[in-house]
Design an enzyme around this catalytic site. Structure first.
Site, PDB file in Angstrom:
ATOM      1  N   GLY A   1       0.836  -1.458  -0.220  1.00 14.17           N
ATOM      2  CA  GLY A   1      -0.127   0.003   0.072  1.00 14.17           C
ATOM      3  C   GLY A   1       0.887   1.593  -0.357  1.00 14.17           C
ATOM      4  O   GLY A   1       1.926   1.148  -0.100  1.00 14.17           O
ATOM      5  N   SER A   2       0.274   2.766   0.245  1.00 14.66           N
ATOM      6  CA  SER A   2       1.524   3.530   0.771  1.00 14.66           C
ATOM      7  C   SER A   2       1.919   4.213   1.269  1.00 14.66           C
ATOM      8  O   SER A   2       1.939   3.279   2.712  1.00 14.66           O
ATOM      9  CB  SER A   2       0.089   4.392   0.340  1.00 14.66           C
ATOM     10  OG  SER A   2      -0.963   4.342   1.907  1.00 14.66           O
TER      11      SER A   2
ATOM     12  N   THR B   1       0.430   5.067   4.531  1.00 12.32           N
ATOM     13  CA  THR B   1      -0.077   3.842   5.520  1.00 12.32           C
ATOM     14  C   THR B   1       0.961   2.481   5.937  1.00 12.32           C
ATOM     15  O   THR B   1       1.081   2.110   7.184  1.00 12.32           O
ATOM     16  CB  THR B   1      -1.230   3.032   4.682  1.00 12.32           C
ATOM     17  OG1 THR B   1      -2.120   3.913   4.263  1.00 12.32           O
ATOM     18  CG2 THR B   1      -2.115   1.667   6.326  1.00 12.32           C
ATOM     19  N   GLY B   2       1.928   2.282   5.170  1.00 12.94           N
ATOM     20  CA  GLY B   2       2.740   1.612   5.701  1.00 12.94           C
ATOM     21  C   GLY B   2       3.883   2.554   7.530  1.00 12.94           C
ATOM     22  O   GLY B   2       4.220   1.651   8.005  1.00 12.94           O
TER      23      GLY B   2
ATOM     24  N   GLU C   1       5.115  -3.114   1.435  1.00  7.00           N
ATOM     25  CA  GLU C   1       6.124  -2.748  -0.942  1.00  7.00           C
ATOM     26  C   GLU C   1       5.043  -1.538  -0.998  1.00  7.00           C
ATOM     27  O   GLU C   1       3.458  -1.844  -0.872  1.00  7.00           O
ATOM     28  CB  GLU C   1       5.300  -4.219  -1.268  1.00  7.00           C
ATOM     29  CG  GLU C   1       5.873  -5.823  -1.363  1.00  7.00           C
ATOM     30  CD  GLU C   1       5.961  -6.295  -2.154  1.00  7.00           C
ATOM     31  OE1 GLU C   1       7.066  -7.318  -2.853  1.00  7.00           O
ATOM     32  OE2 GLU C   1       4.513  -6.169  -3.018  1.00  7.00           O
TER      33      GLU C   1
ATOM     34  N   CYS D   1       2.092   0.433  -9.351  1.00  4.16           N
ATOM     35  CA  CYS D   1       3.801   0.700  -8.167  1.00  4.16           C
ATOM     36  C   CYS D   1       4.715   1.112  -8.858  1.00  4.16           C
ATOM     37  O   CYS D   1       5.489   2.246  -8.110  1.00  4.16           O
ATOM     38  CB  CYS D   1       4.003  -0.003  -7.308  1.00  4.16           C
ATOM     39  SG  CYS D   1       4.028  -2.020  -8.004  1.00  4.16           S
TER      40      CYS D   1
HETATM   41  P1  NAD Z   1      -3.619   2.368   0.658  1.00  2.00           P
HETATM   42  O1  NAD Z   1      -2.047   2.635   1.985  1.00  2.00           O
HETATM   43  O2  NAD Z   1      -4.469   3.501   1.194  1.00  2.00           O
HETATM   44  O3  NAD Z   1      -4.656   1.115   1.426  1.00  2.00           O
HETATM   45  C1  NAD Z   1      -3.377   0.082   1.934  1.00  2.00           C
HETATM   46  C2  NAD Z   1      -4.402  -1.511   2.561  1.00  2.00           C
HETATM   47  O4  NAD Z   1      -4.169  -1.199   4.218  1.00  2.00           O
HETATM   48  C3  NAD Z   1      -5.381  -1.567   2.652  1.00  2.00           C
HETATM   49  O5  NAD Z   1      -5.983  -2.605   2.413  1.00  2.00           O
HETATM   50  C4  NAD Z   1      -6.508  -0.780   3.602  1.00  2.00           C
HETATM   51  O6  NAD Z   1      -7.353  -0.694   3.840  1.00  2.00           O
HETATM   52  C5  NAD Z   1      -5.460  -0.955   3.822  1.00  2.00           C
HETATM   53  N1  NAD Z   1      -5.037  -0.143   5.657  1.00  2.00           N
HETATM   54  C6  NAD Z   1      -5.279   1.306   5.558  1.00  2.00           C
HETATM   55  N2  NAD Z   1      -5.226   1.950   6.351  1.00  2.00           N
HETATM   56  C7  NAD Z   1      -4.370   1.702   7.415  1.00  2.00           C
HETATM   57  C8  NAD Z   1      -4.264   1.588   8.847  1.00  2.00           C
HETATM   58  N3  NAD Z   1      -3.946   2.238  10.030  1.00  2.00           N
HETATM   59  N4  NAD Z   1      -3.713  -0.074   9.659  1.00  2.00           N
HETATM   60  C9  NAD Z   1      -4.581  -1.281   8.940  1.00  2.00           C
HETATM   61  N5  NAD Z   1      -4.043  -0.535   7.842  1.00  2.00           N
HETATM   62  C10 NAD Z   1      -4.692   0.088   6.848  1.00  2.00           C
HETATM   63  O7  NAD Z   1      -2.932   2.167  -0.427  1.00  2.00           O
HETATM   64  P2  NAD Z   1      -3.534   1.871  -1.375  1.00  2.00           P
HETATM   65  O8  NAD Z   1      -4.807   2.331  -1.885  1.00  2.00           O
HETATM   66  O9  NAD Z   1      -4.376   0.198  -1.274  1.00  2.00           O
HETATM   67  O10 NAD Z   1      -2.998   1.823  -2.635  1.00  2.00           O
HETATM   68  C11 NAD Z   1      -1.727   2.640  -3.429  1.00  2.00           C
HETATM   69  C12 NAD Z   1      -0.684   2.328  -3.420  1.00  2.00           C
HETATM   70  O11 NAD Z   1       0.450   1.188  -2.857  1.00  2.00           O
HETATM   71  C13 NAD Z   1       0.642   3.291  -4.149  1.00  2.00           C
HETATM   72  O12 NAD Z   1       1.031   3.996  -2.990  1.00  2.00           O
HETATM   73  C14 NAD Z   1       1.611   2.010  -4.394  1.00  2.00           C
HETATM   74  O13 NAD Z   1       1.943   2.703  -5.676  1.00  2.00           O
HETATM   75  C15 NAD Z   1       1.351   1.192  -2.966  1.00  2.00           C
HETATM   76  N6  NAD Z   1       1.636  -0.452  -4.299  1.00  2.00           N
HETATM   77  C16 NAD Z   1       3.090  -0.881  -3.829  1.00  2.00           C
HETATM   78  C17 NAD Z   1       3.303  -2.049  -4.544  1.00  2.00           C
HETATM   79  C18 NAD Z   1       5.069  -2.678  -4.513  1.00  2.00           C
HETATM   80  O14 NAD Z   1       4.848  -3.586  -4.792  1.00  2.00           O
HETATM   81  N7  NAD Z   1       5.279  -2.056  -4.069  1.00  2.00           N
HETATM   82  C19 NAD Z   1       2.063  -2.587  -5.256  1.00  2.00           C
HETATM   83  C20 NAD Z   1       0.901  -2.035  -5.248  1.00  2.00           C
HETATM   84  C21 NAD Z   1       0.921  -1.100  -4.451  1.00  2.00           C
END
Ligand code: NAD
Length: 454
Positions: A204-205, A208-209, A226, A261
């Site tokens: 994810g982002s 959040t990470g 990731e 990503c």
């Molecule tokens: P996001 O961070 O908004 O959400 C990712 C996940 O985290 C979702 O399932 C969400 O419900 C959960 N989440 C949100 N807040 C949380 C919290 N406080 N605690 C626990 N879980 C929580 O990201 P997104 O919009 O789903 O994805 C887009 C991002 O992911 C972009 O930045 C993209 O570059 C990245 N991404 C990276 C890779 C990689 O391989 N590096 C692959 C795909 C996407």
């Protein structure tokens, strides 16, 4: 929780949002399931995963339609993702045994030593929506083959896909108490952080990470991230076919509406070919067919998240305010749905959000550079480090540039590409740890060293 089709803005389904209590009781089930799953021979676990792969292939049309309906990916690209992800199953099915074999470190002398690899236990997989099959498989396929139970939280924008994956996983023979999907958004994700899982694998982002990492750190368990990127592409002045290179760059930028990503997020072009490259690039962008993602001839559908439209507009306006030039796009699309026109800006620089913050959409800036040195400095001028690409007909020149770029993956004459045989890892704010390759197998086990005297 309502599931909304981003193309029509209609509610297409409603699902349960799992609470903390639900999450806790499922965890106890997974804890029991993992012990039994681990005792099943590896070959049986592999068979179940292979069966899952077959079931996915058989259901490709239904699965692709679901993915398109809930996140707006054009149907052709949805099918490509589902079928393309199969290479991960094949890779892990073939390779895992080799990397889990016990290793003798010392067989001579009084004390013999060996290493064995044990599963982590019950792991959490909090996942993203943009490539739910690819990013999901990177985690739960090797995790299951290695003998872990998986607590899977698909993204709220790929929920129905996550539920279908769960159903087929169970149908393939992975027990219900070994792979469990919970639906919900941020709150459900946070509930997973409260239980004592043995590892957290997040896609994810960065935002959040970072929150997840700080919550998980005191648990002292495996943590893998990731995250996002601001991936640069540099086009040198020696490319032979400018039109062909421009078309490759457009594909790397606008595939999946730029919601990858490893999408090309910013482009640097050598001043000697800058004007010609920009002309060719815009020509190809203007040919992209934007619209109904269920149509076979659509190149770009709506964005998965409505709120991203405002962010993209902010990046355009911020760049224009600071002197950028709009070459194509940015006309508001009247139709319903989260549509944003493919947009290209030039005369951009690193004072603009467009060139430093992850865009994650169909918008790109192209910057002129004087030489390779300037390009390298700009490519590295970022808080991210996922991928970087160079287009050049000179291998040595490309290699010399890529050697100096601080990114987990680098590409020569290609981009926006992931392969199961190579490690997938982000540097700086792009992540922690590595999936895929043998490193993405070992990530799901822990070594135990035996010192044996007898
Ligand atoms: P996001 O961070 O908004 O959400 C990712 C996940 O985290 C979702 O399932 C969400 O419900 C959960 N989440 C949100 N807040 C949380 C919290 N406080 N605690 C626990 N879980 C929580 O990201 P997104 O919009 O789903 O994805 C887009 C991002 O992911 C972009 O930045 C993209 O570059 C990245 N991404 C990276 C890779 C990689 O391989 N590096 C692959 C795909 C996407």
């Amino acid at each position: 929780m309502k599931i909304i089709n981003p193309a029509t803005e209609e509610v297409i389904d409603q699902v349960k949002e799992y609470s903390s209590e639900d999450v806790r009781s499922i965890y106890l089930e997974l804890l029991n399931g993992q012990k039994i799953w681990h005792d099943i021979p590896l070959s049986e676990r592999v068979k179940a995963i292979e069966k899952f792969g077959e079931l996915i292939k058989e259901s490709v049309e239904e699965l692709a339609a679901t993915l398109t309906a809930e996140m707006g990916k054009p149907i052709k690209q949805a099918r490509n993702e589902i079928l393309g992800a199969h290479n991960r199953i094949e890779f892990f099915a073939k390779q895992t045994e080799k990397w889990l074999k016990e290793e003798w470190n010392s067989k001579s002398g009084k004390t013999k030593e060996k290493t064995v690899y044990e599963p982590l236990g019950v792991i959490g997989n909090i996942s993203a929506w943009n490539y739910p099959y690819n990013v999901g498989y990177n985690v739960f396929i090797p995790a299951l083959i290695c003998g872990n139970a998986v607590f899977y939280k698909p993204s709220e924008h790929a929920t129905l896909t996550g539920l279908k994956i769960e159903k087929l996983m169970h149908q393939a023979g992975v027990p219900e108490n070994v792979f469990k999907a919970v639906t919900g958004g941020k709150t459900t994700g946070e509930a997973l952080l409260k239980i004592p899982l043995n590892g957290y694998f997040f896609t994810g982002s960065y935002h959040t990470g970072q929150k997840i990492a700080s919550e998980v750190a005191p648990k002292m368990v495996s943590l893998q991230m990731e995250l996002g990127g601001k991936d640069p592409l540099y086009v040198t002045d020696d490319v032979e076919d400018i039109a062909k290179n421009a078309a490759m760059a457009v594909e790397g930028k606008f595939y999946n509406a730029g919601q990858s990503c490893c999408a090309v997020e910013r482009i640097y072009v050598h001043e000697k070919i800058y004007n010609r490259f920009v002309d060719e690039f815009v020509k190809v962008v203007e040919l992209l067919r934007v619209g109904d993602p269920t149509r076979e001839d659509t190149d770009m559908g709506p964005l998965a998240r409505k709120e991203q439209l405002d962010f993209l507009l902010f990046q355009v306006n911020d760049a224009l305010d600071k002197g950028a030039r709009l070459l194509t796009g940015d006309e508001s699309l009247e139709s319903k749905g989260n549509y944003f026109e493919p947009t290209v800006l030039t005369d951009v620089n690193h004072h603009m959000s467009l060139m430093v913050d992850e865009t994650f959409g169909p918008l790109v800036g192209i910057q002129k550079v004087e030489d390779d040195e300037e390009a390298i400095a700009l490519m590295n001028n970022t808080s991210f480090g996922l991928t970087a690409a160079v287009f050049s007909s000179n291998e040595n020149r490309a290699k010399n540039i890529l050697d100096q770029v601080n990114a987990g993956t680098v590409y020569w004459n290609c981009c926006d590409r992931v392969s199961p045989t190579s490690p997938w890892s982000g540097r700086k704010n792009s992540g922690l740890g590595s999936t895929l390759s043998h490193q993405g197998i070992r990530a799901f086990v822990q070594p135990k060293a035996y010192h044996l005297r007898g």
